[in-house]
Design a protein around this motif. Structure first.
Motif, PDB file in Angstrom:
ATOM      1  N   LEU A   2       7.378  -3.483   1.057  1.00  0.00           N
ATOM      2  CA  LEU A   2       6.413  -3.741   0.484  1.00  0.00           C
ATOM      3  C   LEU A   2       6.232  -3.881  -1.094  1.00  0.00           C
ATOM      4  O   LEU A   2       5.649  -4.237  -1.889  1.00  0.00           O
ATOM      5  N   LEU A   3       6.461  -2.363  -1.157  1.00  0.00           N
ATOM      6  CA  LEU A   3       6.090  -1.781  -2.202  1.00  0.00           C
ATOM      7  C   LEU A   3       6.704  -2.398  -3.771  1.00  0.00           C
ATOM      8  O   LEU A   3       6.126  -2.883  -4.398  1.00  0.00           O
ATOM      9  N   ALA A   4       8.425  -2.861  -3.567  1.00  0.00           N
ATOM     10  CA  ALA A   4       9.727  -3.771  -4.242  1.00  0.00           C
ATOM     11  C   ALA A   4       8.256  -5.179  -4.148  1.00  0.00           C
ATOM     12  O   ALA A   4       8.697  -5.366  -5.587  1.00  0.00           O
ATOM     13  N   MET A  58      -2.207   4.629   0.309  1.00  0.00           N
ATOM     14  CA  MET A  58      -1.465   4.551   1.652  1.00  0.00           C
ATOM     15  C   MET A  58      -2.441   3.664   2.840  1.00  0.00           C
ATOM     16  O   MET A  58      -2.000   3.023   3.296  1.00  0.00           O
ATOM     17  N   VAL A  59      -3.943   3.107   2.671  1.00  0.00           N
ATOM     18  CA  VAL A  59      -3.941   2.121   3.425  1.00  0.00           C
ATOM     19  C   VAL A  59      -4.298   1.270   2.912  1.00  0.00           C
ATOM     20  O   VAL A  59      -3.894  -0.007   3.815  1.00  0.00           O
ATOM     21  N   ALA A  70      -1.168  -4.164   5.210  1.00  0.00           N
ATOM     22  CA  ALA A  70      -0.555  -4.848   4.611  1.00  0.00           C
ATOM     23  C   ALA A  70       0.851  -4.961   5.281  1.00  0.00           C
ATOM     24  O   ALA A  70       0.879  -6.432   5.586  1.00  0.00           O
ATOM     25  N   LEU A  71       1.524  -4.479   6.063  1.00  0.00           N
ATOM     26  CA  LEU A  71       1.982  -3.774   7.283  1.00  0.00           C
ATOM     27  C   LEU A  71       1.975  -3.902   9.047  1.00  0.00           C
ATOM     28  O   LEU A  71       2.438  -3.679  10.002  1.00  0.00           O
ATOM     29  N   ASN A  72       0.487  -4.033   8.547  1.00  0.00           N
ATOM     30  CA  ASN A  72      -0.462  -4.562  10.037  1.00  0.00           C
ATOM     31  C   ASN A  72      -0.267  -2.868  10.294  1.00  0.00           C
ATOM     32  O   ASN A  72       0.118  -3.028  12.437  1.00  0.00           O
ATOM     33  N   LEU A  82       2.002   5.330   9.544  1.00  0.00           N
ATOM     34  CA  LEU A  82       3.224   5.415   8.604  1.00  0.00           C
ATOM     35  C   LEU A  82       3.231   7.046   7.465  1.00  0.00           C
ATOM     36  O   LEU A  82       3.900   6.862   6.776  1.00  0.00           O
ATOM     37  N   PHE A  83       1.968   7.674   7.486  1.00  0.00           N
ATOM     38  CA  PHE A  83       1.985   8.992   6.624  1.00  0.00           C
ATOM     39  C   PHE A  83       2.514  10.021   6.979  1.00  0.00           C
ATOM     40  O   PHE A  83       3.735  10.136   5.962  1.00  0.00           O
ATOM     41  N   ARG A  84       3.675  10.028   7.699  1.00  0.00           N
ATOM     42  CA  ARG A  84       5.290  10.670   7.969  1.00  0.00           C
ATOM     43  C   ARG A  84       6.204   9.876   6.912  1.00  0.00           C
ATOM     44  O   ARG A  84       6.836  10.510   6.367  1.00  0.00           O
ATOM     45  N   MET A  85       6.293   8.908   7.392  1.00  0.00           N
ATOM     46  CA  MET A  85       7.441   7.606   6.762  1.00  0.00           C
ATOM     47  C   MET A  85       7.087   8.073   5.145  1.00  0.00           C
ATOM     48  O   MET A  85       8.338   8.686   4.271  1.00  0.00           O
ATOM     49  N   VAL A  86       5.469   7.839   4.722  1.00  0.00           N
ATOM     50  CA  VAL A  86       5.898   8.122   3.248  1.00  0.00           C
ATOM     51  C   VAL A  86       6.077   9.520   2.930  1.00  0.00           C
ATOM     52  O   VAL A  86       6.547   9.713   1.449  1.00  0.00           O
ATOM     53  N   GLN A  87       5.448  10.419   3.107  1.00  0.00           N
ATOM     54  CA  GLN A  87       6.014  11.720   3.016  1.00  0.00           C
ATOM     55  C   GLN A  87       7.399  11.824   2.579  1.00  0.00           C
ATOM     56  O   GLN A  87       7.493  13.430   1.083  1.00  0.00           O
TER      57      GLN A  87
END
Length: 256
Positions: free
Chosen positions: A25-27, A35-36, A41-43, A49-54
């Motif tokens: 998504l970021l690419a 984060m919101v 965007a990913l529904n 998603l918080f821990r994934m992004v961390q």
């Protein structure tokens, strides 16, 4: 991953899929996202998603912009690609050409790739004869401080330069960055870089980009030393450009 793709997947790794979704998504967006925004965007929910992004941030794959307006991709994935399998294919294509180049120009030459915020020399060919100047394999410097680093930045696609700029610009003064960007623009116009070495006196760095399918794969550089048998700087530049183009063709890339 779309709903239509899910039933055909033989194995599932939900956590990995979430992390890859964030990276893709970021690419695709090419701009900072909070984060919101990412969750919407990913529904998915922010908590999902918080821990994934961390973890992605801790491992250096994503980072907050200096202005704090969201997350962007770093060049870690690019760097991994350049220093692993693609770098090997670059070496395979480059070394025979570099040997011929060294004989033609009577100088040493070396190959540098990007690794995070630095350029790293991954191969070199010594000058023919008993004397010459060369840079050792493994030598590294900040991209913004080296001729090879300038080439690696200047000839990337604009989207890649924007991402690199977000990380590199804060590491130097405003005036230093302005000079770096001006040199990059000049390099793109001239299709090479010619600069007096700021490390060794009486050495002129001559460098040209090597392109892969997705952008600059490496910088081909010769530290030019004037000797009684040396060919002219102009002829040396032409030979380096021709060699870089030959390697680019082998890699399936072309000048952009």
């Amino acid at each position: 991953m779309t709903e239509s793709e899910e039933p055909s997947a033989k194995y599932r790794a939900p956590a990995l899929e979430k992390g890859l979704d964030v990276l893709e998504l970021l690419a695709a967006r090419g701009e900072p996202m909070g984060m919101v925004q990412i969750a919407a965007a990913l529904n998915r929910s922010v908590s999902e998603l918080f821990r994934m992004v961390q973890v992605l941030e801790q491992r250096g794959y994503v980072a907050n912009t200096p202005a704090g307006d969201g997350l962007v991709l770093t060049n870690r994935l690019f760097s991994l690609g350049m220093t692993r399998a693609p770098a090997k294919s670059v070496l395979e294509a480059a070394l025979p050409v570099m040997r011929r180049l060294s004989e033609v120009i009577g100088q040493s030459c070396h190959l540098a790739v990007a690794s995070a915020a630095e350029m790293v020399v991954v191969a070199r060919i010594e000058a023919p004869g008993n004397q010459g100047f060369s840079v050792r394999v493994g030598y590294h410097r900040a991209l913004v401080e080296a001729t090879s680093g300038l080439v690696l930045y200047a000839f990337q696609p604009e989207t890649v330069r924007e991402e690199w700029r977000a990380r590199l610009e804060p590491t130097v003064s405003r005036s230093a960055w302005a000079k770096f960007e001006a040199k990059a623009e000049k390099a793109r116009a001239e299709r090479h870089v010619q600069a007096s070495s700021d490390v060794t006196r009486l050495v002129v760095d001559l460098s040209a980009p090597i392109f892969g399918p997705e952008g600059v794969a490496a910088a081909l550089t010769s530290p030019y030393v004037e000797t009684p048998t040396a060919i002219s700087v102009a002829d040396t530049v032409a030979a380096i450009q021709a060699a870089a183009d030959e390697i680019s063709v082998e890699l399936g890339g072309q000048f952009q």
